[in-house]
Enzyme design. Structure first.
Site, PDB file in Angstrom:
ATOM      1  N   GLU A   1      36.374   9.692  33.594  1.00 58.54           N
ATOM      2  CA  GLU A   1      36.552   8.803  34.754  1.00 58.54           C
ATOM      3  C   GLU A   1      36.780   9.640  36.040  1.00 58.54           C
ATOM      4  OE1 GLU A   1      39.837   5.582  35.415  1.00 58.54           O
ATOM      5  OE2 GLU A   1      39.679   6.289  33.195  1.00 58.54           O
ATOM      6  N   PHE A   2      37.533  10.670  35.933  1.00 62.63           N
ATOM      7  CA  PHE A   2      37.416  11.479  37.024  1.00 62.63           C
ATOM      8  C   PHE A   2      35.987  12.103  37.457  1.00 62.63           C
ATOM      9  CE2 PHE A   2      37.551  15.811  39.003  1.00 62.63           C
ATOM     10  CZ  PHE A   2      38.689  15.772  40.109  1.00 62.63           C
TER      11      PHE A   2
ATOM     12  N   SER B   1      54.251  45.756  50.881  1.00 63.26           N
ATOM     13  CA  SER B   1      54.353  46.174  49.184  1.00 63.26           C
ATOM     14  C   SER B   1      55.839  45.788  48.847  1.00 63.26           C
ATOM     15  CB  SER B   1      53.929  47.534  49.075  1.00 63.26           C
ATOM     16  OG  SER B   1      53.966  47.870  47.794  1.00 63.26           O
ATOM     17  N   LEU B   2      56.196  45.883  47.609  1.00 64.79           N
ATOM     18  CA  LEU B   2      57.463  45.784  47.296  1.00 64.79           C
ATOM     19  C   LEU B   2      58.140  47.323  46.464  1.00 64.79           C
ATOM     20  CD1 LEU B   2      57.205  42.444  45.158  1.00 64.79           C
ATOM     21  CD2 LEU B   2      58.534  42.793  47.333  1.00 64.79           C
TER      22      LEU B   2
ATOM     23  N   GLU C   1      62.349  35.515  40.912  1.00 63.56           N
ATOM     24  CA  GLU C   1      60.974  34.852  40.520  1.00 63.56           C
ATOM     25  C   GLU C   1      60.257  35.798  39.647  1.00 63.56           C
ATOM     26  OE1 GLU C   1      58.867  34.375  44.373  1.00 63.56           O
ATOM     27  OE2 GLU C   1      60.746  33.580  45.205  1.00 63.56           O
TER      28      GLU C   1
ATOM     29  N   LYS D   1      57.136  37.855  38.527  1.00 65.31           N
ATOM     30  CA  LYS D   1      56.087  38.801  39.171  1.00 65.31           C
ATOM     31  C   LYS D   1      54.568  38.475  38.475  1.00 65.31           C
ATOM     32  CE  LYS D   1      55.457  43.303  41.473  1.00 65.31           C
ATOM     33  NZ  LYS D   1      53.976  43.711  41.382  1.00 65.31           N
TER      34      LYS D   1
ATOM     35  N   ASP E   1      51.147  38.635  37.630  1.00 70.37           N
ATOM     36  CA  ASP E   1      50.106  39.770  37.610  1.00 70.37           C
ATOM     37  C   ASP E   1      48.624  39.621  38.052  1.00 70.37           C
ATOM     38  OD1 ASP E   1      49.686  42.434  37.352  1.00 70.37           O
ATOM     39  OD2 ASP E   1      49.595  42.616  35.327  1.00 70.37           O
TER      40      ASP E   1
ATOM     41  N   ARG F   1      45.070  40.866  50.396  1.00 67.56           N
ATOM     42  CA  ARG F   1      45.846  41.806  50.979  1.00 67.56           C
ATOM     43  C   ARG F   1      45.377  42.943  51.844  1.00 67.56           C
ATOM     44  NH1 ARG F   1      51.205  44.335  48.098  1.00 67.56           N
ATOM     45  NH2 ARG F   1      50.001  46.023  47.789  1.00 67.56           N
TER      46      ARG F   1
ATOM     47  N   GLU G   1      49.729  34.623  44.679  1.00 64.19           N
ATOM     48  CA  GLU G   1      48.975  35.407  43.484  1.00 64.19           C
ATOM     49  C   GLU G   1      47.799  34.876  42.768  1.00 64.19           C
ATOM     50  OE1 GLU G   1      50.464  38.506  43.759  1.00 64.19           O
ATOM     51  OE2 GLU G   1      49.462  39.587  42.282  1.00 64.19           O
TER      52      GLU G   1
ATOM     53  N   TYR H   1      54.375  32.152  46.413  1.00 60.17           N
ATOM     54  CA  TYR H   1      55.839  32.510  46.422  1.00 60.17           C
ATOM     55  C   TYR H   1      56.177  32.931  47.819  1.00 60.17           C
ATOM     56  CZ  TYR H   1      53.078  36.723  46.527  1.00 60.17           C
ATOM     57  OH  TYR H   1      52.095  37.931  46.872  1.00 60.17           O
TER      58      TYR H   1
ATOM     59  N   LYS I   1      64.663  38.345  45.358  1.00 55.83           N
ATOM     60  CA  LYS I   1      64.791  38.257  46.958  1.00 55.83           C
ATOM     61  C   LYS I   1      66.086  37.879  47.571  1.00 55.83           C
ATOM     62  CE  LYS I   1      59.670  37.272  46.599  1.00 55.83           C
ATOM     63  NZ  LYS I   1      58.951  36.031  46.701  1.00 55.83           N
TER      64      LYS I   1
ATOM     65  N   LYS J   1      60.034  46.154  37.374  1.00 55.66           N
ATOM     66  CA  LYS J   1      59.106  46.466  36.409  1.00 55.66           C
ATOM     67  C   LYS J   1      59.444  46.373  34.845  1.00 55.66           C
ATOM     68  CE  LYS J   1      55.592  46.748  39.307  1.00 55.66           C
ATOM     69  NZ  LYS J   1      54.476  47.960  39.685  1.00 55.66           N
TER      70      LYS J   1
ATOM     71  N   CYS K   1      24.126  52.607   9.488  1.00 60.42           N
ATOM     72  CA  CYS K   1      24.820  51.240   9.778  1.00 60.42           C
ATOM     73  C   CYS K   1      25.360  50.952   8.466  1.00 60.42           C
ATOM     74  CB  CYS K   1      23.674  50.412  10.084  1.00 60.42           C
ATOM     75  SG  CYS K   1      24.158  48.764  10.289  1.00 60.42           S
TER      76      CYS K   1
ATOM     77  N   CYS L   1      23.047  47.950   7.338  1.00 57.77           N
ATOM     78  CA  CYS L   1      21.905  48.205   6.845  1.00 57.77           C
ATOM     79  C   CYS L   1      21.434  49.592   6.248  1.00 57.77           C
ATOM     80  CB  CYS L   1      20.833  47.535   7.584  1.00 57.77           C
ATOM     81  SG  CYS L   1      20.588  48.250   9.035  1.00 57.77           S
TER      82      CYS L   1
ATOM     83  N   CYS M   1      22.554  50.656  16.119  1.00 59.24           N
ATOM     84  CA  CYS M   1      21.941  50.551  14.877  1.00 59.24           C
ATOM     85  C   CYS M   1      20.582  50.068  15.316  1.00 59.24           C
ATOM     86  CB  CYS M   1      22.459  49.361  13.861  1.00 59.24           C
ATOM     87  SG  CYS M   1      20.947  49.027  12.565  1.00 59.24           S
TER      88      CYS M   1
ATOM     89  N   CYS N   1      18.301  44.313  10.265  1.00 57.17           N
ATOM     90  CA  CYS N   1      19.802  44.615  10.460  1.00 57.17           C
ATOM     91  C   CYS N   1      20.333  43.137  10.256  1.00 57.17           C
ATOM     92  CB  CYS N   1      20.457  45.346  11.272  1.00 57.17           C
ATOM     93  SG  CYS N   1      22.328  45.680  11.276  1.00 57.17           S
TER      94      CYS N   1
HETATM   95  P1  AMP Z   1      53.171  45.919  44.358  1.00 56.00           P
HETATM   96  O1  AMP Z   1      51.650  45.622  44.327  1.00 56.00           O
HETATM   97  O2  AMP Z   1      53.643  46.638  43.077  1.00 56.00           O
HETATM   98  O3  AMP Z   1      53.749  46.810  45.469  1.00 56.00           O
HETATM   99  O4  AMP Z   1      54.030  44.509  44.209  1.00 56.00           O
HETATM  100  C1  AMP Z   1      53.936  43.810  45.406  1.00 56.00           C
HETATM  101  C2  AMP Z   1      52.805  42.397  45.018  1.00 56.00           C
HETATM  102  O5  AMP Z   1      53.537  41.802  43.987  1.00 56.00           O
HETATM  103  C3  AMP Z   1      52.647  41.396  46.136  1.00 56.00           C
HETATM  104  O6  AMP Z   1      51.694  42.058  47.001  1.00 56.00           O
HETATM  105  C4  AMP Z   1      52.157  40.386  45.434  1.00 56.00           C
HETATM  106  O7  AMP Z   1      50.654  40.369  45.182  1.00 56.00           O
HETATM  107  C5  AMP Z   1      52.957  40.426  44.153  1.00 56.00           C
HETATM  108  N1  AMP Z   1      53.791  39.380  43.423  1.00 56.00           N
HETATM  109  C6  AMP Z   1      53.714  38.932  42.405  1.00 56.00           C
HETATM  110  N2  AMP Z   1      54.736  37.889  42.162  1.00 56.00           N
HETATM  111  C7  AMP Z   1      55.254  37.745  43.303  1.00 56.00           C
HETATM  112  C8  AMP Z   1      56.630  36.918  43.964  1.00 56.00           C
HETATM  113  N3  AMP Z   1      57.003  36.028  43.031  1.00 56.00           N
HETATM  114  N4  AMP Z   1      56.802  37.343  45.110  1.00 56.00           N
HETATM  115  C9  AMP Z   1      56.471  38.329  45.907  1.00 56.00           C
HETATM  116  N5  AMP Z   1      55.091  39.139  45.417  1.00 56.00           N
HETATM  117  C10 AMP Z   1      54.786  38.951  44.230  1.00 56.00           C
HETATM  118 ZN    ZN Z   2      22.061  47.748  10.745  1.00 58.16          ZN
END
Ligand code: AMP
Ligand code: ZN
Length: 664
Positions: free
Chosen positions: A33-34, A80-81, A110, A112, A114, A133, A169, A221, A284, A308, A402, A405, A420, A426
């Site tokens: 439907e969407f 950065s953090l 919060e 973090k 990745d 960034r 992120e 965030y 924070k 970490k 192989c 074969c 191979c 094969c």
């Molecule tokens: P780092 O790259 O190790 O200096 O860590 C900082 C990065 O962590 C920030 O630039 C964000 O991209 C990321 N990050 C992920 N989750 C969070 C969050 N909940 N709050 C702030 N930064 C975050």
């Molecule tokens: Zn083979």
């Protein structure tokens, strides 16, 4: 209802469904439907381009190409953090904070996420730009790519500030990552290593339609701006959620470092239950007033701290090293392990990648090994516990022939993997190639599955994909689980595949490194298999986005007598080996090398038709004007800023008529 109202109602409905689906995870209509509603909106927008809106839900499919990403200075620097790894680190941090601020301190905890950080700017509730960034001071503008991400709202709801930045992120959920890799492996490409790099690599793709295909998400965030009427971090998260952003519900407000530690311990244990990867927790200071008092060091805020997680490791016994042969003949050594629990899953096998890796680790059957799951989904063997090595063990000798074969393996200079070379004899290669040929994204042969292909090969009814076209109902009926009806379906499915367009046939041939996108590029450039087969290496490399590796692989493929023979057979059976005459009739290279921007509303053609015309005539459609723009096709009601920019950079401006004239 007039047309404009109808369009706006549809947009509003689709936005709401998008929100229900992607943000709330709670769809209230069927996908079908969407799709119908979206299609309806697309058709209306095509027909009435005067109501074009760059933030319409139809714009999510992408299409804009960015050649050079513009550098943009952030309004608010992206810091950065600082990192911490222990309770002591966090207590030290608390002491430093308490020296600088008065009163109680609350913390927001919060996850973090990745991935790759992203700064989004909203004005009047509309997304106006998205910037990476970069070095923290300035980043690259990737708006066209970010718009394709469904969790990024293009239009906000509720009581949002007039202008603000919001940070998040860009992540790739694990399930999406696994899907993408399945496809890469089936295309004979190396799988991506981990979701983080894949997500961040996606941001700088030139073709936003490619980004749209990737199931990326944006988790928010932090809000930045002037006079925002927000007084704590936690309140900011709640508000962002109300405006339509995806803010994970795991964020928690706590009153002490002890509670912070509980949060950390909980998520260290449970992080594998999340649909995406995290590499720690971010703590924070909750009050924005206190945050101001604390301020920043040269590199990071004093009011935030990342914690970490350690990568998880276990040790287990390596029973046996076995070797897998892929569709392209590549050999992958596999470690078969004593099953062990790691990061929430049972690990039984790990890839050893290639002979070099085995040599580097000096890994041997019977060894006790350390297995780690860091950022990578596929567990990795880190090292061998030499103290536990059995006294009678001897170095692993990589196989010379192989396992399927018995052909002597080869290793091309500069490549990590052994191959191979028994291309036609094969079994996993022969069967894998035909399975690829019939697969959904290739020839999409209905009624024929991978297992039947294996059976057909085993029964010697076929030995390559061109043989499919000679199969008869009588021949396949005796196969296991085949009845008259299913046999007929199978043959009809094969029959129907003759209509599959050339670009997909080219992909189906299974040439190493020629995935869907490359196949499209090659089909468009050469237009027929004959032209492609005659192309020299240098010619291929000259094609946009085709590198040495692909070019060599293509030339090698067509140099084989066997392959030439198979292609000749496919041709005889009526498979599409050139772009159809009808499609070709509309194609020229009149605009080759030209980068063209389209803006405004047109009379005799729709915007999309115009774009298609440009592409069919060899030109490139670009979304923004730069000094590299060859010309601008301007319709009615074109944006004044585009016009000014074109004039400033002396980019020629063509009207609709003069452009169409040019193509005649
Ligand atoms: P780092 O790259 O190790 O200096 O860590 C900082 C990065 O962590 C920030 O630039 C964000 O991209 C990321 N990050 C992920 N989750 C969070 C969050 N909940 N709050 C702030 N930064 C975050
Ligand atoms: Zn083979």
């Amino acid at each position: 209802m007039n047309i404009e109202q109808k369009i706006n109602t549809l947009r509003e409905e689709l936005r709401q469904h998008n929100y229900n689906y992607y943000i709330l995870d709670n769809p209230t209509i069927e996908d079908f439907e969407f799709d119908m509603k979206l299609k309806q909106l697309q058709e209306l927008e095509e027909k009435y381009p005067e109501f074009y809106d760059e933030n319409s839900p139809t714009q999510r499919v992408g299409g804009a190409i960015t050649k050079n990403f513009k550098t943009v200075v952030h309004d608010f620097r992206m810091y950065s953090l600082d990192n911490s790894y222990s309770k002591e680190d966090l207590l030290d941090w608390e002491t430093r904070i308490k020296k600088m601020v008065d009163g109680e301190v609350q913390y927001t905890c919060e996850l973090k996420y990745d991935g790759a950080s992203m700064n989004l700017t909203y004005e009047n509730g509309k997304l106006v730009r998205a910037v990476t960034r970069g070095d923290g001071v300035q980043g690259d503008e990737v708006t066209a790519n970010i718009k394709t991400i469904n969790t990024v709202p293009l239009q906000l709801k509720g009581d949002f500030p007039k202008r603000f930045d919001i940070r998040g992120e860009i992540i790739l959920p694990i399930s999406g990552f696994v899907e993408m890799n399945k496809e890469r492996i089936s295309n004979g490409e190396e799988p991506y290593r981990n979701p983080r790099n894949t997500a961040s690599g996606s941001l700088k793709l030139q073709d936003s339609a490619e980004v749209a295909k990737r199931p990326l998400e944006c988790l928010l965030y932090s809000i930045k701006g002037n006079n925002l009427k927000i007084s704590t971090q936690f309140e900011g998260l709640e508000k962002a959620r109300r405006w339509g952003f995806k803010v994970p519900p795991e964020a928690k407000l706590v009153n002490s470092i002890d509670e912070v530690l509980n949060y950390i311990n909980h998520w260290d244990k449970h992080r594998h239950e999340l649909p995406y990867e995290i590499d720690g927790v971010v703590v924070k200071v909750n009050s924005l007033y206190q945050q101001d008092e604390l301020g920043f060091t040269a590199k990071a805020p004093r009011w935030a701290m990342a914690y970490k997680f350690k990568a998880e490791q276990v040790s287990t016994r390596l029973h046996e090293i076995t070797y897998q042969v892929g569709r392209t003949g590549a050999i992958t050594p596999v470690a078969n392990l004593e099953p062990v629990e790691l990061a929430g899953t049972i690990v039984k096998r790990a890839s050893l990648h290639n002979a070099d890796q085995i040599e580097k680790l000096d890994i041997r059957e019977g060894d006790e090994v350390f297995v780690e799951k860091g950022g990578e989904i596929i567990p990795k063997i880190i090292s061998v516990d030499l103290t536990k090595r059995p006294p009678d063990s001897s170095p692993t000798e990589y196989i010379l022939t192989c396992p399927e074969c018995d052909t002597t393996l080869i290793r091309v200079e500069g490549e990590a993997k052994h191959y191979c070379p028994n291309y036609n004899g094969c079994p996993p290669q022969v069967i894998g190639r035909i399975q690829h040929y019939i697969s959904r994204k290739a020839m999409d042969i209905e009624g024929l599955g991978g297992e039947t292909v294996a059976l057909l090969v085993k029964e010697k009814l076929i030995s390559n994909y061109s043989d499919l076209y000679e199969l008869t109902v009588q021949e396949v009926i005796p196969l296991e689980r085949m009845a008259q009806k299913s046999a007929e379906n199978l043959i009809n499915g094969i029959e129907a595949s003759r209509q599959i367009p050339f670009e997909r046939v080219l992909f189906a041939l299974g040439i190493r490194y020629v995935g869907e996108t490359v196949a499209k590029k090659l089909a468009k450039h050469y237009k027929s298999i004959d032209a492609l087969m005659a192309a020299p290496i240098e010619g291929l490399i000259a094609v946009d986005e085709i590198g040495d590796r692909i070019a060599e692989s293509v030339v090698e493929f067509f140099a084989s007598e066997e392959n030439k023979n198979i292609i000749a057979r496919l041709k005889n059976f009526g498979v599409q080996l050139e772009i159809s005459a009808e499609k070709l009739a509309n194609q020229t290279d009149k605009l080759s090398g030209k980068s063209i921007v389209v803006s405004g509303v047109f009379e005799s053609v729709s915007r999309n038709e115009l774009k298609k015309l440009i592409e069919d005539n060899g030109g490139k459609v670009s979304s923004s004007i730069s000094s590299k723009t060859s010309f601008l096709v301007a319709g009615d009601k074109m944006g004044p800023s585009k016009l000014a920019k074109a004039e400033k950079l002396n980019v020629p401006i063509l009207t609709e008529e003069s452009f169409l004239e040019k193509l005649k």
